[in-house]
Design an enzyme around this catalytic site. Structure first.
Site, PDB file in Angstrom:
ATOM      1  CG  ASP A 106      -2.038   1.393   0.904  1.00 39.64           C
ATOM      2  OD1 ASP A 106      -2.451   1.412  -0.070  1.00 39.64           O
ATOM      3  OD2 ASP A 106      -2.647   1.576   2.456  1.00 39.64           O
TER       4      ASP A 106
ATOM      5  CG  HIS B   6      -4.531  10.540   2.299  1.00 40.64           C
ATOM      6  ND1 HIS B   6      -4.974  10.933   3.674  1.00 40.64           N
ATOM      7  CD2 HIS B   6      -3.419   9.986   2.695  1.00 40.64           C
ATOM      8  CE1 HIS B   6      -5.020   9.902   4.770  1.00 40.64           C
ATOM      9  NE2 HIS B   6      -4.295   9.079   3.801  1.00 40.64           N
TER      10      HIS B   6
ATOM     11  CD  GLU C 247      -6.345   5.102   4.203  1.00 42.84           C
ATOM     12  OE1 GLU C 247      -5.699   3.879   3.534  1.00 42.84           O
ATOM     13  OE2 GLU C 247      -6.106   5.565   5.393  1.00 42.84           O
TER      14      GLU C 247
ATOM     15  CD  GLU D  80      -5.368   2.872  -0.216  1.00 38.39           C
ATOM     16  OE1 GLU D  80      -4.843   2.099  -0.913  1.00 38.39           O
ATOM     17  OE2 GLU D  80      -5.698   3.250   0.928  1.00 38.39           O
TER      18      GLU D  80
ATOM     19  CG  ASP E 225      -5.817  -0.243   3.618  1.00 37.29           C
ATOM     20  OD1 ASP E 225      -5.768  -1.356   3.057  1.00 37.29           O
ATOM     21  OD2 ASP E 225      -4.291  -0.032   3.919  1.00 37.29           O
TER      22      ASP E 225
ATOM     23  NE  ARG F  67      -8.139   6.863   9.270  1.00 35.68           N
ATOM     24  CZ  ARG F  67      -6.847   6.412   8.434  1.00 35.68           C
ATOM     25  NH1 ARG F  67      -6.165   6.096   8.464  1.00 35.68           N
ATOM     26  NH2 ARG F  67      -7.586   7.108   7.091  1.00 35.68           N
TER      27      ARG F  67
ATOM     28  CD  GLN G  86      -3.224   4.357  10.376  1.00 39.41           C
ATOM     29  OE1 GLN G  86      -4.272   4.655  10.358  1.00 39.41           O
ATOM     30  NE2 GLN G  86      -2.443   5.073   9.669  1.00 39.41           N
TER      31      GLN G  86
ATOM     32  CE  LYS H 163      -3.558   2.025   7.442  1.00 37.45           C
ATOM     33  NZ  LYS H 163      -4.416   2.892   5.960  1.00 37.45           N
TER      34      LYS H 163
ATOM     35  CB  THR I 101      -7.465  -4.771   1.975  1.00 42.24           C
ATOM     36  OG1 THR I 101      -6.600  -4.313   2.960  1.00 42.24           O
ATOM     37  CG2 THR I 101      -7.227  -3.904   0.687  1.00 42.24           C
TER      38      THR I 101
ATOM     39  CD  GLU J  10      -7.705  12.439   3.459  1.00 44.87           C
ATOM     40  OE1 GLU J  10      -7.334  12.066   3.295  1.00 44.87           O
ATOM     41  OE2 GLU J  10      -7.363  14.475   3.153  1.00 44.87           O
TER      42      GLU J  10
END
Lengths: 451, 451
Positions: free
Chosen positions: A149, A156, A221, A223, A255, A259, A262, A275, A279, A398
């Protein structure tokens, strides 16, 4: 036979004039016109249930390539010798390399186009080879050896930097010099539609020791991902100019990220448990050849940015330079309450494949610059794709700016992060004047409660 | 047949009184006595060249389990139904789960022990089934789906902290609360003896932009690795108490590292290209059962350290608590000049499997705590194993303290990091009063020049 199955079909598979005898492939707004022909793996269900096989999406149907092969329809193609389609993955097909896959795709195009009678006029053969999508389930298209990844959207990365390092430069010093990436977890990659269970993890309050419990800040996420066709031997590199020749095609990727997990775990070795619980990828792999009308160089770097080092700089006017992908990406959210009250999923964000700072060609060149070997079916994902505007942010972190600006749902609910029962849907398509619409289908998943 | 091949062999496979009719298995100092019986994958070479198969090391011989199966020697074991050994990996065997693998290992023990005539007295059968190691090449024992590398030696982590954050706490705040780890690269894992080409990468001088060229600070990392037997379904967790039941066995690992590449790339997403060009493992997987005499709880945590959270705390007196491994680890270096001048490899470092802060049981529980699925043949490595003393540091970075105290070689050469032509050999064995020596063989690799 050679007359019936010419080596070269005179009309290229992405010619906008092509039409298919599969009626749904010509319908306005379809993701899968004859110019697309993405590869995937499906299981026929119901009365004709069968083993998994490689197929191609066409309108609302799937062409069963394994059955086509059994009917000798791949004579004089690189797939002539063995039925590479009677597999539960596209790995053997991909290992042929992009040029040979292109020949096979040209044959599929020829078989499906309106002026080819082979399947069109043979009801029995057509019945065997053409499967309604409603009578099939889809699998992950590849056995994925390794998943990498990246972090290729500067928008971002800068947003994350602004949130977590408000006093520093939004981008770290290495960002504009190399495509930052990390190794991901291959075992938990699932196909669109698979539920995602909210993970447990260590959560660290600011003022107390960590506790163990269900993740509270679950995120998506947005992607895009790139599947590798032929790889490279360990100890050799893939030149950036040769990189497009190693690409099988593109999918949508979510993905999923925890948070809170993380934040506590990721220094110094990067994201791990945050993560690795799931996925999601879309099932149909859209080839670079189908995307030809939608590929151009990324916008010039802002003035003052460093030029990429030579090993990351494709030749001007090369195919490798034209690896910016004009894919329009959208994220939709549907809460349990919305589902119950029959609200349509609401679009919460959108961005574009052009919102990247690095291309997949550069990522491949960088990844292999150490001699690291890529294998057919390896997946490289872009990292969260965010545009410059507030509604173009590719994850909840975000989009809500760490929960400060919750997303409003039509039911009156609001979301800082994802709730149990939320279904997240990523869609992607390419569309412009003078070219045929190319779609990616869906990459969706519903959050189920923690164990 | 059932009389010849009893379900339960009365003498446990790790009984110190056992002797084998394979004479070299009884020689003093052998890594592979009958109490060990590690699994691996080999290719018979020479006149009897054959397809890869699963074998067991015994003295300086390999018992070909595929050939044994063909001779009906696995009747009344979990391997009765299909020849799981006629494969190029141990994955199918491992998928049976540890308890069933133990039964198979007990059968192997019975076949090889001095009082069992089946092979001992049948020259023709013995000739088919027993292969001299000198007539075989070894392969990686598993097709490795995912590789995870941890950071489980607090001595190592603290040394790195002291070097790179001299003003802060040597250990980061999360270190004592969770086993820090990251996903590694599976494609470039190679078996002992495979040359490692010096990688290229981005090198960043302190006062100038990065350049691209051969790595200058190439390092080894002394590690041990744990192969998974049966895994878990995605969305479920493996309880720390159940974790030993998911372990197939242990190998030696060298996680080659490009320190200059690592320094520039690793913030914020962790090591990537610095680690993906090659990881070497020893070929023989030593089972937890063979290690039974050498397993005990890790030393108590220093006073003041937090107790592990409940999901990382095995029950007292459980097998999961006894996952500290008394493996004596050694690192040897041989330069090209030493080879030429007939110097023996010099031991540059040693440490112990007890020099870890977290056990593999805790790593497995943590890894799956999110619902991440492990699969048979997945590899979890410990991270660099360093002891507390200066000669117990598991990599050149620590051993030379970033090059400040070079290693002296008997030729008068010195090493800050690894040079082209250097051969690095990791060895491991268990040995104590009242128990039989259990060895791991070698994990070696020679550095070849950059492309």
């Amino acid at each position: 036979m050679t007359d019936d199955y010419p080596n070269v079909q005179p009309i290229p598979a992405n010619n906008p004039e092509l039409r298919s005898w599969v009626e749904s492939a010509d319908e306005h707004g379809t993701d899968f016109p004859i110019q697309n022909l993405p590869f995937g793996v499906f299981n026929r269900t119901g009365d004709h249930a069968d083993k998994p096989a490689v197929g191609v999406a066409i309108g609302d149907m799937i062409l069963d390539l394994a059955k086509c092969w059994n009917a000798d329809l791949f004579k004089n193609t690189p797939a002539q010798q063995a039925n590479l389609f009677a597999h539960h993955s596209c790995n053997s097909l991909a290992a042929l390399g992009r040029a040979r896959v292109r020949e096979i795709r040209e044959r599929v195009s020829w078989l499906l186009r309106s002026d080819t009678p082979t399947l069109r006029d043979d009801a029995s053969l057509r019945e065997r080879c053409l499967v309604p999508m409603s009578e099939a389930t889809l699998e992950t298209p590849f056995e994925i050896g390794d998943y990498t990844d990246f972090y290729a959207s500067a928008n971002h990365a800068a947003n994350v930097g602004r949130m977590f390092r408000p006093d520093g430069d939004p981008l770290l010093p290495n960002y504009k010099h190399l495509p930052v990436g990390y190794h991901g977890r291959a075992s938990s990659i699932v196909v669109s539609g698979t539920p995602i269970r909210r993970p447990h993890g260590q959560l660290k309050p600011d003022d107390a020791p960590p506790t163990f419990g269900p993740c509270r800040l679950l995120d998506h996420e947005l992607e895009i991902g790139c599947f590798i066709a032929s790889g490279n031997e360990r100890g050799t590199r893939i030149d950036v100019n040769d990189a497009p020749g190693h690409v099988f095609g593109i999918v949508l990727v979510n993905d999923w990220s925890a948070r809170d997990v993380q934040k506590w775990e990721y220094v110094p070795l990067g994201p791990f448990n945050a993560k690795n619980f799931g996925t999601t990828i879309s099932p149909w792999v859209v080839t670079l050849d189908a995307l030809a009308p939608y590929r151009r160089p990324l916008p010039a770097r802002p003035a003052g940015d460093p030029a990429p080092l030579p090993y990351l700089s494709p030749d001007p006017k090369s195919e490798a330079e034209a690896m910016g992908l004009e894919i329009q990406l959208e994220v939709f959210l549907e809460s349990a309450q919305m589902r119950e009250r029959k609200f349509d999923p609401v679009r919460i964000s959108h961005s574009s494949g052009m919102d990247l700072y690095w291309t997949f060609a550069q990522m491949i060149a960088h990844h292999t610059s150490t001699g690291c070997n890529l294998r057919p079916g390896d997946l490289l994902a872009s990292g969260t794709v965010s545009g410059v505007n507030e509604d173009e942010r590719g994850c909840m972190l975000e989009l809500t700016w760490r929960g400060q600006n919750p997303v409003q749902l039509p039911t009156g609910e609001e979301r800082k992060f994802l709730a149990d029962g939320d279904r997240l849907v990523i869609k992607g398509h390419c569309c412009k004047e003078g070219a045929v619409r190319i779609g990616f289908g869906e990459c969706s998943g519903m959050v189920t409660p923690a164990e």
